[in-house]
Design a protein around this motif. Structure first.
Motif, short mmCIF file in Angstrom:
data_model
loop_
_atom_site.label_atom_id
_atom_site.label_comp_id
_atom_site.label_asym_id
_atom_site.label_seq_id
_atom_site.Cartn_x
_atom_site.Cartn_y
_atom_site.Cartn_z
N MET A 1 0.94 -1.17 -0.04
CA MET A 1 0.05 0.17 0.10
C MET A 1 0.91 1.18 0.15
SD MET A 1 -2.94 0.98 2.76
CE MET A 1 -4.06 -0.09 2.42
N SER A 2 0.64 2.17 -0.87
CA SER A 2 1.39 3.54 -1.03
C SER A 2 0.99 4.10 0.17
CB SER A 2 1.16 3.98 -2.40
OG SER A 2 -0.08 4.83 -2.13
N VAL A 3 1.92 5.40 0.45
CA VAL A 3 1.69 6.13 1.63
C VAL A 3 0.49 7.01 1.36
CG1 VAL A 3 2.55 8.40 2.79
CG2 VAL A 3 4.06 6.30 1.98
N TRP A 4 0.34 7.38 0.17
CA TRP A 4 -0.93 8.22 -0.22
C TRP A 4 -2.31 7.32 -0.02
CZ3 TRP A 4 -2.97 12.65 -0.09
CH2 TRP A 4 -4.06 13.04 -0.82
N GLN A 5 -2.35 6.05 -0.15
CA GLN A 5 -3.54 5.23 -0.30
C GLN A 5 -3.98 4.90 1.30
OE1 GLN A 5 -2.04 1.55 -2.53
NE2 GLN A 5 -4.32 1.42 -3.28
N ALA A 6 -2.67 4.80 2.03
CA ALA A 6 -3.01 4.85 3.55
C ALA A 6 -3.64 5.85 4.23
CB ALA A 6 -1.46 4.24 4.00
N PHE A 7 -2.94 6.85 3.65
CA PHE A 7 -3.55 8.09 4.18
C PHE A 7 -5.00 8.10 3.89
CE2 PHE A 7 -4.62 12.57 3.63
CZ PHE A 7 -4.09 13.40 4.61
N ILE A 8 -5.51 7.97 2.66
CA ILE A 8 -6.64 8.25 2.32
C ILE A 8 -7.53 6.98 3.20
CG2 ILE A 8 -8.49 7.60 0.49
CD1 ILE A 8 -7.07 10.27 0.14
N GLU A 9 -6.97 5.69 3.41
CA GLU A 9 -7.91 4.74 4.18
C GLU A 9 -7.90 5.16 5.54
OE1 GLU A 9 -9.50 2.14 3.14
OE2 GLU A 9 -8.96 2.68 1.19
N LEU A 10 -6.93 5.80 6.08
CA LEU A 10 -6.96 6.08 7.61
C LEU A 10 -8.11 7.25 7.66
CD1 LEU A 10 -5.95 5.54 10.33
CD2 LEU A 10 -4.32 7.01 9.95
N GLU B 1 -1.14 1.63 18.70
CA GLU B 1 0.20 0.93 18.41
C GLU B 1 0.32 0.18 17.19
OE1 GLU B 1 -0.04 -1.52 21.96
OE2 GLU B 1 0.41 -0.05 23.44
N GLN B 2 -0.69 -0.38 16.80
CA GLN B 2 -0.74 -0.94 15.36
C GLN B 2 -0.23 0.11 14.34
OE1 GLN B 2 -1.00 -4.35 14.98
NE2 GLN B 2 -1.27 -4.12 17.30
N LEU B 3 -0.90 1.48 14.50
CA LEU B 3 -0.57 2.24 13.49
C LEU B 3 1.01 2.52 13.71
CD1 LEU B 3 -2.81 5.21 13.50
CD2 LEU B 3 -2.30 3.72 11.67
N LEU B 4 1.74 2.72 15.04
CA LEU B 4 3.18 2.90 15.18
C LEU B 4 4.03 1.58 14.45
CD1 LEU B 4 2.72 4.91 17.23
CD2 LEU B 4 4.54 3.83 18.77
N LEU B 5 3.33 0.41 14.70
CA LEU B 5 4.12 -0.74 14.07
C LEU B 5 3.92 -0.99 12.50
CD1 LEU B 5 3.19 -3.29 16.67
CD2 LEU B 5 5.24 -2.29 16.57
N GLN C 1 4.00 2.29 7.29
CA GLN C 1 3.81 3.73 6.94
C GLN C 1 4.42 4.63 7.68
OE1 GLN C 1 2.51 3.61 3.92
NE2 GLN C 1 1.50 1.66 3.87
N PRO C 2 4.77 5.70 7.37
CA PRO C 2 5.39 6.75 7.99
C PRO C 2 4.37 7.29 9.13
CG PRO C 2 5.26 7.61 5.97
CD PRO C 2 4.88 6.15 5.86
N LEU C 3 4.94 7.30 10.30
CA LEU C 3 3.84 7.66 11.31
C LEU C 3 3.42 9.17 11.09
CD1 LEU C 3 2.46 6.66 13.76
CD2 LEU C 3 4.36 7.64 15.17
N SER C 4 4.43 10.00 10.71
CA SER C 4 3.94 11.28 10.70
C SER C 4 2.63 11.77 9.79
CB SER C 4 5.07 12.41 10.31
OG SER C 4 5.85 12.01 9.38
N ALA D 1 6.50 16.30 14.80
CA ALA D 1 6.72 16.50 16.25
C ALA D 1 5.64 15.53 16.99
CB ALA D 1 6.54 17.86 16.90
N ALA D 2 4.37 15.44 16.63
CA ALA D 2 3.42 14.50 17.21
C ALA D 2 3.64 13.31 16.87
CB ALA D 2 2.10 14.92 16.55
N ALA D 3 4.31 12.91 15.79
CA ALA D 3 4.59 11.44 15.73
C ALA D 3 5.63 10.82 16.73
CB ALA D 3 5.11 11.18 14.28
N SER D 4 6.77 11.81 17.17
CA SER D 4 7.74 11.42 17.89
C SER D 4 7.30 11.67 19.33
CB SER D 4 9.08 12.40 17.76
OG SER D 4 8.64 13.72 17.97
#
Lengths: 248, 224
Positions: free
Chosen positions: B1-10, B84-88, B91-94, B214-217
Motif C-alpha cells: 500500500m502506498s503512503v497516499w493510499q494509507a493516508f486516504i484509508e485512515l 500501537e498498530q499504527l506505530l508498528l 507507513q510513516p507515522l507522521s 513532532a506529534a509522531a515523535s
C-alpha cells in the motif's frame, strides 16, 4: 572520535559531571558574588539618576537581566532537548529539567519587577503590552513543561516528552523577540541591543551588564546544584555513588 | 500500500467512525454556541460593546471548542490499541498522524466554521467582516488541530490528561488567536486584512509541515 565528541561524551557521563561541577562551584560562586556586588553597588549608588524617571529606573538592574534570563534559560533548555533527543545523553535531560523551575522563577521576577516599574512610569500595574504579555506566555510555557514532567510517571519518557515539548515551545521565543516590532505599544523600544550602539549611558550600562553576568552565574550555580542532586537520586544504585557516599 | 493510499484509508476510517457517533460531533458545536451566548449575558447586551468584542469572542470560543475536542484525536485509538498498530505499520507515522488530524478537523473544525457567521451575527458583527472571519477560521482552526495533536500525543498515556493538555496547548495557540482576531477586527474597520491572513497562512504551512513530525515523535515516546 574527534576531540570535540570526546569532550562532549565526557560531559555526558554523570560521575564526570558530578566531579567537575563540584570543583567549579566555588569559583563560580566567587565570580557571582563579585559581579553581583559590583553590579548592585554601581547600579544603585554610582550610576546617575535618570533625567526622566529619577531613581525608579534603577529597577532595570533586576528587571532587564531577569527578562534576559527568562529567554536565555529557555534557549539552554532547547539546546539540551536537542542533545537529549539526538544523542540520548542523560545529563542533557537532567540539565533540562533542573533549568525549568529556574527559568520560570526568572520569568516571574521579570513580570513582578516590570509591574512594579510600570506603576510609577505608566500609572498602572499591568498593561497588555506585547513584551509583558509574551513574558507571561513564556512563564506559562515553563509551567506547562514542569507540569508535564511531573505528570509522566516513567522518568525516561518524562524526560523525552519534556524535551519534545521544549522544542515545540521554541516557536514562542522568536515571537517574544519580534513582538516589539510587531505590536507597537506602551513599552519602550529596545535600548541595549541596537546596531548603532547602545542608547544608554555607559555609567548605567556597565552595572547592567555586570548584573546580567551575575544572573547567568547564579543560574549556572543553582542549575548545577540541582542537577547534582538529581544525578545522585537517579544513580543511587550505581557503584560510583555508593563509593562516594561510603567513602566520605 | 502506498503512503497516499494509507493516508486516504485512515482518513476514511476516522470519518466513518465519527459518523457513527454523531452526537460527539454536535456537542462541541453546542459548547461553542453556549460560550458565545454567555458573553452578552455576562457583559451586557450593549450593541456597540458587543460589536467591538465580537471578533475576539468568536475566536476565543472557537479556540476553547477546539481545545475541548482535541482529546478525541488519539484517545479512543489509544485505548483500543489501534494506535500501537499504527506505530508498528510500515507507513510513516507522521503521515498517519496527519490523516488523523485532517479527519479530526473535518469533523470538529469545519462545522465550527459554518456556525461562526451565525454567532457573529448574534454579536452584531459587521457583515463586511464575515468573509474575513470565515477565511481566518479556515486558515486558523487547522493550525489549532495540528498544534493540539502534539499536546494530545504527549499526554495520551496520562490518566488525567485534560488539564495538563490545556496548560501545554493554550500558550501555543496565542499567535493564531492574535492574528485571527486582528484580521477580523481590521476587516470590521475597513482596513486591509491581507497581512494578517498571510501570517495565518504561514502558520498553517509551518504547522502542516512540522506538527505531524513532532506529534509522531511524541506518540512514540508516550507509547514506549
Amino acid at each position: 572520535m574527534n576531540s570535540f565528541m570526546k569532550w562532549f561524551h565526557k560531559w555526558g557521563s554523570p560521575p564526570w559531571f558530578y566531579r567537575v561541577s563540584g570543583k567549579m562551584l566555588p569559583w563560580l560562586t566567587g565570580l557571582f558574588v563579585i559581579t553581583l556586588v559590583y553590579g548592585l553597588y554601581a547600579g544603585l549608588v554610582l550610576a546617575p539618576a535618570d533625567y526622566q524617571q529619577g531613581d525608579s529606573f534603577r529597577i532595570i538592574y533586576v528587571h532587564v537581566p531577569a527578562a534576559w534570563m527568562g529567554m536565555f534559560i529557555y534557549m539552554v533548555m532547547a539546546a539540551a532537548a536537542v542533545v537529549h533527543l539526538v544523542w540520548r545523553i542523560k545529563i542533557a535531560d537532567v540539565v533540562l529539567i533542573s533549568s525549568a523551575p529556574i527559568g520560570a522563577a526568572f520569568a516571574f521576577i521579570a513580570l513582578v519587577t516590570g509591574s512594579l516599574w510600570g506603576k510609577p512610569m505608566w500609572g498602572t500595574w499591568w498593561t497588555w503590552d506585547a513584551r509583558l504579555t509574551s513574558e507571561l506566555l513564556l512563564l506559562f510555557i515553563y509551567l506547562g513543561i514542569i507540569a508535564l514532567h511531573s505528570a509522566v510517571e516513567d522518568r525516561q519518557s518524562a524526560g523525552r516528552a519534556t524535551a519534545v515539548l521544549t522544542l515545540v515551545g521554541v516557536v514562542n521565543i522568536p515571537i517574544i523577540h519580534y513582538s516589539v516590532v510587531w505590536w507597537d505599544t506602551l513599552h519602550q523600544g529596545t535600548t541595549v541591543m541596537r546596531l548603532d550602539g547602545p542608547a544608554i549611558a555607559p555609567q548605567m550600562l556597565w552595572p547592567l551588564l555586570s548584573m546580567a553576568i551575575a544572573f547567568k552565574l547564579y543560574y549556572v550555580i543553582v542549575m548545577m546544584l540541582s542537577a547534582r542532586g538529581e544525578i545522585l537520586a537517579r544513580e543511587t544504585k550505581s557503584r560510583w555513588v555508593r563509593e562516594l557516599v561510603g567513602g566520605e | 500500500m502506498s503512503v497516499w493510499q494509507a493516508f486516504i484509508e485512515l482518513l476514511k476510517r476516522d470519518l466513518r467512525l465519527a459518523m457513527r457517533r454523531r452526537a460527539e460531533i454536535a456537542n462541541p458545536l453546542l459548547f461553542f454556541v453556549m460560550v458565545i451566548v454567555l458573553f452578552p449575558l455576562g457583559v451586557g447586551a450593549e450593541p456597540n460593546l458587543l460589536e467591538r468584542m465580537s471578533a475576539g469572542v468568536v475566536w476565543v470560543a472557537a479556540l476553547l471548542a477546539a481545545l475541548l475536542t482535541l482529546d478525541s484525536i488519539f484517545r479512543s485509538d489509544f485505548e483500543d490499541g489501534t494506535l500501537e498498530q499504527l506505530l508498528l505499520s510500515a507507513q510513516p507515522l507522521s503521515v498517519m498522524v496527519l490523516a488523523k488530524v485532517v479527519a479530526h478537523w473535518l469533523v470538529t473544525g469545519l462545522p465550527l466554521l459554518l456556525v461562526a457567521p451565525l454567532l457573529a451575527m448574534l454579536l452584531g458583527m459587521k457583515s463586511a467582516a464575515m468573509g474575513t472571519l470565515m477565511l481566518s477560521l479556515l486558515l486558523g482552526t487547522p493550525v489549532l488541530s495540528l498544534i493540539g495533536a502534539i499536546g494530545v500525543a504527549l499526554t495520551v498515556g496520562l490518566r488525567r490528561a485534560g488539564v495538563i493538555l490545556s496548560l501545554l496547548v493554550l500558550p501555543l495557540y496565542v499567535p493564531v488567536l492574535i492574528f485571527g482576531a486582528a484580521a477580523v477586527d481590521a476587516a470590521a474597520s475597513g482596513l486591509p486584512v491581507a497581512g494578517q491572513l498571510y501570517i495565518l497562512a504561514a502558520f498553517l504551512a509551518m504547522a502542516l509541515s512540522l506538527a505531524p513530525v513532532a506529534a509522531a515523535s511524541a506518540l512514540r515516546i508516550s507509547l514506549s
